[in-house]
Write an enzyme that holds these catalytic residues in place. Sequence first.
Site, PDB file in Angstrom:
ATOM      1  N   ASP A 195      42.158  42.158  38.442  1.00  0.00           N
ATOM      2  CA  ASP A 195      43.376  42.282  37.253  1.00  0.00           C
ATOM      3  C   ASP A 195      43.312  41.225  36.164  1.00  0.00           C
ATOM      4  OD1 ASP A 195      44.417  43.040  34.484  1.00  0.00           O
ATOM      5  OD2 ASP A 195      46.157  44.583  36.301  1.00  0.00           O
ATOM      6  N   HIS A 196      42.375  41.125  35.533  1.00  0.00           N
ATOM      7  CA  HIS A 196      41.722  39.602  34.723  1.00  0.00           C
ATOM      8  C   HIS A 196      42.791  39.140  34.280  1.00  0.00           C
ATOM      9  CE1 HIS A 196      40.391  42.023  31.170  1.00  0.00           C
ATOM     10  NE2 HIS A 196      40.244  40.791  30.611  1.00  0.00           N
ATOM     11  N   HIS A 258      46.249  46.945  33.066  1.00  0.00           N
ATOM     12  CA  HIS A 258      46.840  45.470  32.254  1.00  0.00           C
ATOM     13  C   HIS A 258      48.236  45.337  32.312  1.00  0.00           C
ATOM     14  CE1 HIS A 258      42.378  44.680  32.842  1.00  0.00           C
ATOM     15  NE2 HIS A 258      42.610  45.023  31.810  1.00  0.00           N
TER      16      HIS A 258
HETATM   17  C1  BG6 Z   1      38.901  45.290  29.961  1.00  0.00           C
HETATM   18  C2  BG6 Z   1      38.664  47.242  29.467  1.00  0.00           C
HETATM   19  O1  BG6 Z   1      40.046  45.401  31.187  1.00  0.00           O
HETATM   20  O2  BG6 Z   1      39.748  44.119  28.852  1.00  0.00           O
HETATM   21  C3  BG6 Z   1      38.105  46.721  27.928  1.00  0.00           C
HETATM   22  O3  BG6 Z   1      37.648  47.690  30.151  1.00  0.00           O
HETATM   23  C4  BG6 Z   1      39.049  45.652  27.061  1.00  0.00           C
HETATM   24  O4  BG6 Z   1      38.130  47.844  27.195  1.00  0.00           O
HETATM   25  C5  BG6 Z   1      39.763  44.655  27.744  1.00  0.00           C
HETATM   26  O5  BG6 Z   1      38.438  45.422  25.462  1.00  0.00           O
HETATM   27  C6  BG6 Z   1      40.104  43.519  27.585  1.00  0.00           C
HETATM   28  O6  BG6 Z   1      40.357  41.862  27.657  1.00  0.00           O
HETATM   29  P1  BG6 Z   1      40.716  41.113  26.693  1.00  0.00           P
HETATM   30  O7  BG6 Z   1      40.791  39.964  27.629  1.00  0.00           O
HETATM   31  O8  BG6 Z   1      39.667  40.697  25.744  1.00  0.00           O
HETATM   32  O9  BG6 Z   1      41.974  41.250  26.924  1.00  0.00           O
END
Ligand code: BG6
Length: 508
Positions: A195-196, A258
């Site tokens: 989960d980045h 997230h």
């Molecule tokens: C991803 C989603 O996990 O996270 C996307 O699938 C979203 O829809 C993205 O745009 C947002 O990531 P960040 O790091 O740009 O906030």
Amino acid sequence: MGNPLTAGLAQNLIPQPCTLVIFGGAGDLSARKLLPALYNLSLDGVLPTNFAVVGFARNELDDSTFRAFARDGIERFSRRPLDEAHWADYSRSLFYVTGSFTDAQAYVELKRRLEKIDSEFGIPGNRVFYLSIPPSLIATCVEQLKANGFVADPGEGPISRVIVEKPIGRDLATARAINATLARTFDESQTFRIDHYLGKETVQNILVLRFANSVLEPLWNAKYVDHVQLTVAEEEGVGLRAGYYEEAGALRDMVQNHILQVLAMIAMEPPWSLDPENVRDAKLNVLRCLRPLTAGDIDKQVVRAQYGPGYHHGEEVPGYRREEGVRRDSTTETYVALKVFIDNWRWAGVPFYIRTGKRMPKRVSEAAIYFKPVPEILFNTNRDAPLEPNVLTLRIQPDEGFSLRLSSKLPGPKVRIYPVKMDFHYGATFGDSSPEAYERLLLDVMAGDATLFMRRDAVEAAWAWMMGVLDAWESSRTRYLPEYPTGDWGPVEADRLIEADGRKWRTL
Ligand code: BG6
């Protein structure tokens, strides 16, 4: 002085020599995130000395075209520019194998290449498999890996680890099925569900802020906190991802993973050590305490909506239902707002308001902790103009940092109170850009540190709680969702949700 925050939560990370095999190596995630992250790790000199990357996918590439693909991704998306001398050396560790994930023969070829790379690079057979593929292919790939002898038991012989991208399923049943498939081949200690958001510096810093300072923790509970607001807003629309997004929507795409992960870090009890399992147990307990949302609550506590047409940076853009690949009568939500409660002693009665959406006025993710107002005495006696409450804002992105709003006397002969901010910005204090989330996470997998990854039980607990909303939506058979114009903060229904409690969404 090094940047103390890059040390993060885990201590003594030692990434082991290995080959990282990227299933879907010629895909979008690989170009935008994975290959640039690996390049930056190599620039920092933190990759293991004996290390190689193998892209594996159906696309007809060879080593040299894969290297060109990686170079292009790095030039477009890397945190730091491509350095020719470094690239000349680093690119020699990138390889590619063409093959279909369903074709057993492709795995035979993959194995042959990996063994050759092992002997050339002095890698003792350690492998990390990154499954950057649609969830429907996970079972096939994992079974092929097992059948073709790629996976060693943990603790015996070479290292085998698997990284799985979200979404893990689209409801509790499918998540359980994916987890069960993974568990037939890999032990939980070998499984890294990414989960980045957990790799973002500012998200890791939530625990540091809470548990490396003594002033906050005594206030971090229902006695002093009035409510919490979590916002994850994006400017972009669905773009080219309609195929995926139509099946997902904002709740599955952002909240299930997230946002609930960030909420768990804000709300968790102090773990008794930083051992990965203790940290993950503490987060799991929060998810288990989320008050179930029943059909009767949904109307009062959940709002979903879709973006309508409008202007984005001066350009006319379509509403969601007019985006390419989106059904004209789609009921997929691009915005969701929720009010949730955590039924435990620490948070009893404190609402957590969550909102996330695409095509909002700006890209901003933050958590704001609103403290209780001061009593209506001394400086707070004017009911028509009450003092602003203290707010601690954790800015996840952009403009990473945190700030605390306090009341202060305006200089002058009269007693006039003014809200002021104590503000910390990463950029100004630590200089240099923070590592990208994927940099930290990839390194952690190589080191076998699962602290920042979602454990099976947590993924399933998050889905279990969300099923209340998903089931209610499913049975409501709504054909139209409220619409908010592109560039707006969401529908009026979301304002009503919070205003019914005498509160307001933050102006961002
Ligand atoms: C991803 C989603 O996990 O996270 C996307 O699938 C979203 O829809 C993205 O745009 C947002 O990531 P960040 O790091 O740009 O906030």
